[in-house]
Design an enzyme around this catalytic site. Structure first.
Site, short mmCIF file in Angstrom:
data_model
loop_
_atom_site.label_atom_id
_atom_site.label_comp_id
_atom_site.label_asym_id
_atom_site.label_seq_id
_atom_site.Cartn_x
_atom_site.Cartn_y
_atom_site.Cartn_z
N PRO A 2 11.57 5.92 -3.52
CA PRO A 2 12.45 5.67 -2.36
C PRO A 2 12.18 6.66 -1.23
CG PRO A 2 13.74 6.17 -4.35
CD PRO A 2 12.30 6.34 -4.70
N GLU A 3 12.28 6.16 -0.02
CA GLU A 3 12.09 7.00 1.15
C GLU A 3 13.44 7.19 1.85
OE1 GLU A 3 8.72 5.61 3.46
OE2 GLU A 3 7.74 4.85 1.67
#
Ligand code: ZN
Length: 269
Positions: A2-3
């Protein structure tokens, strides 16, 4: 992995469900994550959740006694379930909440973090972080100044957490396509005009990805098990040999520092 937009989405989801609720106790089935789960989290008893926020890619749950710092590592996910939900393999940490819900953490590769802090702003993990991409400090002057000093590829540059936080591989690809800049050019050769396009593209893409709750490709799933909807707006990431939406040329893929890099040779200069 995830960013920033995905972590922002998780924080938003948790806030909606758990703000002002009370953590009654925790169940830690496995202490061995990237670092050992802090003893304060293992021993937590009846404490109110006062705030939930994001710093870089860390989820911060502020409770009366201090701060729970969560990082999802490579494969971690958080979700809300009830007491009757079956415990699955890799469900390592539960926070039991007073509304009959559980905030459950699952992490097959155990590279995430569940750490305690009494004083967030003295924590070592935050000291070397760059600035937030949506902050005012992240502006043309900052980008132009630092790009002059570095002889690294522009994609690696915008993914460097010491410079700006939270831009991972998916969004770095999208940003450079939006800014019409080839990913393998050296940062010091990016012109002032291009730096301006780059700043605007970073802010535009990150804001839009947050608005659509991030991108679900592999392992990002929201705490309510919904998916992130930004995937339908991806223009370059994962589009090898597909037609560029702007010019119809075929999109190329190379590997840059071990990561998939997509670009259009015609639109990006
Ligand atoms: Zn093109």
């Amino acid at each position: 992995m995830p960013e920033l937009p995905e972590i922002e989405t998780i924080c938003k989801d948790i806030r909606k469900l758990l703000l002002n609720k009370i953590i009654i106790y925790s169940i830690v089935r496995c202490k061995k994550l990237r670092k050992k789960v802090s003893k304060e989290i293992i021993n937590i008893k009846k404490n109110k959740i006062i705030n939930i926020k994001r710093i870089a890619k860390y989820i911060i749950i502020k409770i009366e006694l201090g701060y729970i710092i969560i990082h999802l590592g490579m494969s971690g996910s958080l979700f809300i379930c009830s007491k009757n939900t079956k415990i699955n393999k890799h469900d390592h940490v539960d926070l039991i909440i007073n509304n009959n819900k559980i905030l459950r953490y699952n992490d097959p590769r155990r590279f995430g973090l569940y750490l305690w802090s009494n004083n967030l702003y003295n924590e070592k993990i935050f000291l070397n972080l760059g600035i937030e991409p949506l902050s005012k400090k992240f502006n043309l002057y900052y980008l132009f100044y630092y790009t002059r000093k570095k002889k690294i590829k522009i994609k690696d540059f915008i993914m460097d957490n010491k410079f700006v936080v939270g831009i991972g591989n998916i969004y770095a690809n999208e940003v450079l396509f939006n800014a019409c800049i080839l990913p393998y050019r050296l940062s010091m050769n990016i012109s002032l005009y291009e730096c301006n396009k780059l700043i605007n593209s970073i802010k535009y893409i990150i804001k839009k990805a947050i608005k659509y709750n991030g991108t679900t490709i592999k392992n990002f799933i929201r705490i309510n098990k919904k998916k992130g909807n930004f995937k339908k707006f991806l223009k370059i990431y994962g589009k090898k040999k597909k037609k560029c939406k702007k010019c119809n040329f075929l999109i190329k893929k190379i590997i840059q520092r071990g990561r998939s890099t997509f670009f259009c040779n015609n639109c990006q200069k």
